[in-house]
Design a protein around this motif. Structure first.
Motif, PDB file in Angstrom:
ATOM      1  N   VAL A 153       0.894  -1.191  -0.079  1.00  0.00           N
ATOM      2  CA  VAL A 153      -0.099   0.078   0.015  1.00  0.00           C
ATOM      3  C   VAL A 153       1.119   0.981  -0.239  1.00  0.00           C
ATOM      4  N   ASP A 154       1.148   1.888   1.111  1.00  0.00           N
ATOM      5  CA  ASP A 154       2.802   2.767   1.607  1.00  0.00           C
ATOM      6  C   ASP A 154       4.260   2.235   1.418  1.00  0.00           C
ATOM      7  N   LYS A 155       3.885   1.019   1.793  1.00  0.00           N
ATOM      8  CA  LYS A 155       5.852   0.791   1.858  1.00  0.00           C
ATOM      9  C   LYS A 155       5.455  -0.713   1.652  1.00  0.00           C
ATOM     10  N   LEU A 156       6.713  -1.522   0.877  1.00  0.00           N
ATOM     11  CA  LEU A 156       7.219  -2.562  -0.504  1.00  0.00           C
ATOM     12  C   LEU A 156       6.373  -3.763   0.886  1.00  0.00           C
ATOM     13  N   GLY A 157       8.237  -4.241   1.114  1.00  0.00           N
ATOM     14  CA  GLY A 157       8.026  -4.848   2.451  1.00  0.00           C
ATOM     15  C   GLY A 157       8.464  -6.656   1.519  1.00  0.00           C
ATOM     16  N   GLU A 158       8.390  -7.680   2.213  1.00  0.00           N
ATOM     17  CA  GLU A 158       8.635  -9.318   1.052  1.00  0.00           C
ATOM     18  C   GLU A 158       7.050  -9.047   1.479  1.00  0.00           C
ATOM     19  N   ARG A 159       6.333  -9.680   0.161  1.00  0.00           N
ATOM     20  CA  ARG A 159       4.944 -10.859   0.374  1.00  0.00           C
ATOM     21  C   ARG A 159       4.831 -11.921   0.674  1.00  0.00           C
ATOM     22  N   TYR A 160       5.892 -12.765   0.751  1.00  0.00           N
ATOM     23  CA  TYR A 160       5.618 -13.876   1.393  1.00  0.00           C
ATOM     24  C   TYR A 160       6.379 -14.445   2.330  1.00  0.00           C
ATOM     25  N   ASP A 161       7.216 -14.830   2.350  1.00  0.00           N
ATOM     26  CA  ASP A 161       7.456 -15.404   3.977  1.00  0.00           C
ATOM     27  C   ASP A 161       8.304 -14.408   4.834  1.00  0.00           C
ATOM     28  N   GLY A 162       7.739 -14.291   5.767  1.00  0.00           N
ATOM     29  CA  GLY A 162       7.461 -12.742   6.754  1.00  0.00           C
ATOM     30  C   GLY A 162       7.322 -11.519   6.441  1.00  0.00           C
ATOM     31  N   PRO A 163       6.092 -11.469   5.605  1.00  0.00           N
ATOM     32  CA  PRO A 163       5.860 -10.364   4.554  1.00  0.00           C
ATOM     33  C   PRO A 163       5.212  -8.754   5.916  1.00  0.00           C
ATOM     34  N   LEU A 164       4.615  -8.359   5.350  1.00  0.00           N
ATOM     35  CA  LEU A 164       4.560  -6.336   5.478  1.00  0.00           C
ATOM     36  C   LEU A 164       3.568  -6.493   4.236  1.00  0.00           C
ATOM     37  N   LEU A 165       2.686  -6.535   5.929  1.00  0.00           N
ATOM     38  CA  LEU A 165       1.216  -6.199   5.363  1.00  0.00           C
ATOM     39  C   LEU A 165      -0.206  -4.773   5.870  1.00  0.00           C
ATOM     40  N   ASN A 166      -0.662  -4.090   5.432  1.00  0.00           N
ATOM     41  CA  ASN A 166      -1.333  -3.292   5.647  1.00  0.00           C
ATOM     42  C   ASN A 166      -2.837  -4.117   5.948  1.00  0.00           C
ATOM     43  N   ILE A 167      -3.061  -3.176   7.105  1.00  0.00           N
ATOM     44  CA  ILE A 167      -4.557  -4.630   7.421  1.00  0.00           C
ATOM     45  C   ILE A 167      -5.549  -3.005   8.196  1.00  0.00           C
ATOM     46  N   GLN A 173       4.505  -5.743   9.935  1.00  0.00           N
ATOM     47  CA  GLN A 173       5.714  -6.671   9.621  1.00  0.00           C
ATOM     48  C   GLN A 173       5.405  -8.038  10.841  1.00  0.00           C
ATOM     49  N   PHE A 174       4.802  -9.290   9.944  1.00  0.00           N
ATOM     50  CA  PHE A 174       4.909 -10.182  10.353  1.00  0.00           C
ATOM     51  C   PHE A 174       5.867 -11.512  10.264  1.00  0.00           C
ATOM     52  N   GLU A 175       6.214 -12.259  11.353  1.00  0.00           N
ATOM     53  CA  GLU A 175       7.769 -13.378  11.346  1.00  0.00           C
ATOM     54  C   GLU A 175       7.989 -13.971   9.843  1.00  0.00           C
ATOM     55  N   ASN A 176       9.258 -14.214  10.305  1.00  0.00           N
ATOM     56  CA  ASN A 176       9.350 -15.753   8.789  1.00  0.00           C
ATOM     57  C   ASN A 176       8.466 -16.700   8.685  1.00  0.00           C
ATOM     58  N   SER A 177       8.243 -17.532   9.750  1.00  0.00           N
ATOM     59  CA  SER A 177       7.157 -18.328   9.591  1.00  0.00           C
ATOM     60  C   SER A 177       6.344 -17.827   9.423  1.00  0.00           C
ATOM     61  N   LYS A 178       5.463 -17.046   8.901  1.00  0.00           N
ATOM     62  CA  LYS A 178       4.303 -16.804   8.249  1.00  0.00           C
ATOM     63  C   LYS A 178       4.320 -16.519   7.094  1.00  0.00           C
TER      64      LYS A 178
END
Length: 442
Positions: A153-167, A173-178
Motif C-alpha cells: 500500500v504505502d510500504k513495500l516489504g516482503e510478500r511471501y515469507d515474513g510479509p509486511l501487510l497493511n491491515i 510486519q509478520f515473522e518469517n514463519s508466516k
C-alpha cells in the motif's frame, strides 16, 4: 402507439435487471485475480504441466471463457478492471490509481454491499517508487473498501515469507514463519463469516504467483532455487487457496447466493516456459500478444451458472464493472467502455462484444502507447499491421495482401472503424492528481 413504444423501450432498458431478478436475489460477489499467469497454466484449459484441481472443479461446475483479455501488465489491468474504462481515459502512472476515479468498490458500496479486499494493492504509489509517484494514488478505503489486508500500500516489504501487510490502515510486519497469501485468505474467510444483512463483495487480487519464484509452505524443499519448479509449486498453492475460499463458501451455506469469478491479471512472467497441447509457450507478460494478455476466466455459481459450459464470447477487463452493476441491480453511474457479460454467465445469449480496444502505455513518463483493436481472430494495430491471430499467435507475419487472405479485407474494414472510434492519446497523460479521493457518484 406512443405508449406502446415507451413501454417497449422501458422493457429493453430494464432487461438486465429483470433477468437477474428472475434468476436470484442480489448475490454476494467474490472476484479472485491471480497475479502473472496466463491461460496456458490451467488444467481446465488443457495444461498437463500444472496442478489446478480446484479451479478445474470450478470450471467443471460452471463456465470457462476462452477469450478473456486483460492489459499486459499489473497496474494497467487493475485500473481498467476496477473502473470499466480503457487506459486512455484514466491511466496516468505505474502504481497509481488516480484519486478522481470511481471504482467497482464505490459502485457496490453504494448499492448496499459491504466490501473487502485482500492481496496486492500497488495503486497508491508506495515508498519504493520515484518521488513523483509516491502517495499520488488511491488508498483502499478511498476506493470503496470497508476492510482490507494488503501488500504494497504505502510500504513495500516482503510478500511471501515474513510479509509486511497493511491491515485496515496499519502496517504489520509478520515473522518469517508466516506466509503472506495464507494471511490474506484468513482475513477473507473471517470477513465472509461476519454477521450482516448486507450482501458482500470480496476482491482478492492475489499475491501469488508473481516473482520472486520461491518455495511455498507445501514445497518439499524450502530452500530450492529452481525458478520453474518453484513456479509450478506456486501455481499449485494458488489453486489450493482458491479451493479454500470456495470450500468455505459452500460449507457456510452461502453457495446458492454467491457468485465466484476467477481470472488472471496478465500473462505469465518471461522466465517461465509452459507446455500446452504439445506447444511451448514462453511467458509474455508485458507484451500485447496472446501470451501477454489472454487470461483464464472461470465463473462458478451452482444452480445459476450452467455447469461444464464454455463461452467463446470476447470479455475485456472493462466488462467486469458493468457486469457487477447488473448483478447488484443498479444503474451505471456514467458512461463506461465495458459491456456486461452477466447474461452469458447465466446461460443466456446476451449481446456479445464484436471487438475490444487496448491502449497500453505502462510508463507514460517515458514510453509511447501501443493501440489495437481485435476480435476472436483478427487484430489491427494503429501502425496498420493486421494479424490473423488464430493462425499467427506469435504475430510474426502481418497480412501483406488483404485480397489474398479470405476474410482479411472485411476484418480490416470493421476493425479500422472501431479503432477510429476510440481515443488516441491518454486523457490523463502525466497528470498526477493530489486532491481528495472520489467519494460519490460521478
Amino acid at each position: 402507439m406512443r405508449n406502446s413504444l415507451s413501454l417497449a423501450c422501458l422493457t429493453l432498458l430494464l432487461a438486465p435487471l429483470s433477468l437477474l431478478a428472475a434468476e436470484t436475489k442480489r448475490p454476494n460477489i467474490i472476484l479472485i485475480m491471480a497475479d502473472d499467469i496466463g491461460y496456458e497454466c490451467f488444467g481446465c484449459y488443457g495444461s498437463k504441466q500444472y496442478q489446478t484441481p480446484n479451479i478445474d472443479r470450478m470450471a467443471a461446475g460452471g463456465m470457462r471463457f476462452t477469450h478473456c483479455y486483460s492489459q499486459p501488465l499489473c497496474t494497467p489491468s487493475r485500473v481498467k478492471l476496477m473502473t470499466g474504462l480503457v487506459n486512455a481515459r484514466n491511466y496516468s502512472a505505474f502504481s497509481v490509481l488516480n484519486r478522481d476515479q470511481y471504482t467497482f468498490g464505490h459502485l457496490l458500496k453504494e448499492a448496499g454491499y459491504r466490501n473487502m479486499i485482500a492481496g496486492k494493492w500497488q495503486l497508491y504509489g508506495s515508498d519504493n517508487y520515484a518521488q513523483q509517484f509516491r502517495a499520488k494514488g488511491t488508498l483502499p478505503g478511498e476506493a470503496g473498501f470497508d476492510q482490507w489486508c494488503l501488500w504494497q500500500v504505502d510500504k513495500l516489504g516482503e510478500r511471501y515469507d515474513g510479509p509486511l501487510l497493511n491491515i485496515n490502515g496499519e502496517n504489520k510486519q509478520f515473522e518469517n514463519s508466516k506466509y503472506g497469501p495464507d494471511i490474506c485468505v484468513d482475513h477473507i474467510l473471517e470477513f465472509i463469516d461476519q454477521k450482516s444483512d448486507q450482501p458482500f463483495f470480496v476482491y482478492y487480487p492475489m499475491i501469488l504467483v508473481h516473482d520472486p519464484f520461491v518455495p511455498t509452505p507445501d514445497s518439499k524443499k524450502r530452500d530450492r532455487k529452481a525458478k520453474q519448479r518453484n513456479f509450478e509449486d506456486m501455481v499449485a498453492y494458488m489453486d489450493k487457496l482458491v479451493g479454500k475460499i470456495v470450500d468455505h463458501v459452500e460449507q457456510s451455506g452461502l453457495a446458492d447466493n454467491t457468485l465466484i469469478l476467477f481470472v488472471g491479471d496478465n500473462g505469465t512472467n518471461a522466465p517461465i516456459v509452459s507446455e500446452l497441447n504439445g506447444e511451448k509457450i514462453k511467458g509474455g507478460k508485458g507484451k500485447t500478444t496472446d501470451a501477454g494478455m489472454r487470461v483464464p476466466l472461470v465463473g462458478y455459481w451452482p444452480g445459476h451458472i450452467p455447469a461444464d459450459k464454455t463461452c467463446d464470447d470476447l470479455v475485456d477487463f472493462s466488462d467486469f464493472f458493468p457486469t457487477f452493476a447488473d448483478f447488484a441491480g443498479v444503474a451505471l453511474p456514467g458512461k463506461v467502455d465495458g459491456q456486461t457479460f452477466q447474461p452469458q454467465l447465466l446461460g443466456k445469449p446476451g449481446t456479445p462484444r464484436e471487438w475490444f480496444y487496448c491502449y497500453y502505455n505502462p510508463r507514460p513518463e517515458k514510453t509511447k502507447p501501443v493501440r489495437f483493436v481485435r476480435d476472436q481472430r483478427w487484430k489491427l494495430y494503429d501502425d496498420g499491421r493486421l494479424i490473423d491471430v488464430a493462425n499467427d499467435v506469435l504475430e510474426k507475419h502481418p497480412i501483406a495482401d488483404l485480397d489474398a487472405t479470405p476474410g482479411a479485407k472485411e476484418a480490416h474494414v470493421k476493425l479500422a472503424a472501431a479503432l477510429k472510434s476510440m481515443p488516441k492519446e491518454g486523457a490523463t497523460l502525466l497528470k498526477y492528481p493530489t486532491g481528495p479521493a472520489v467519494s460519490a457518484k460521478k
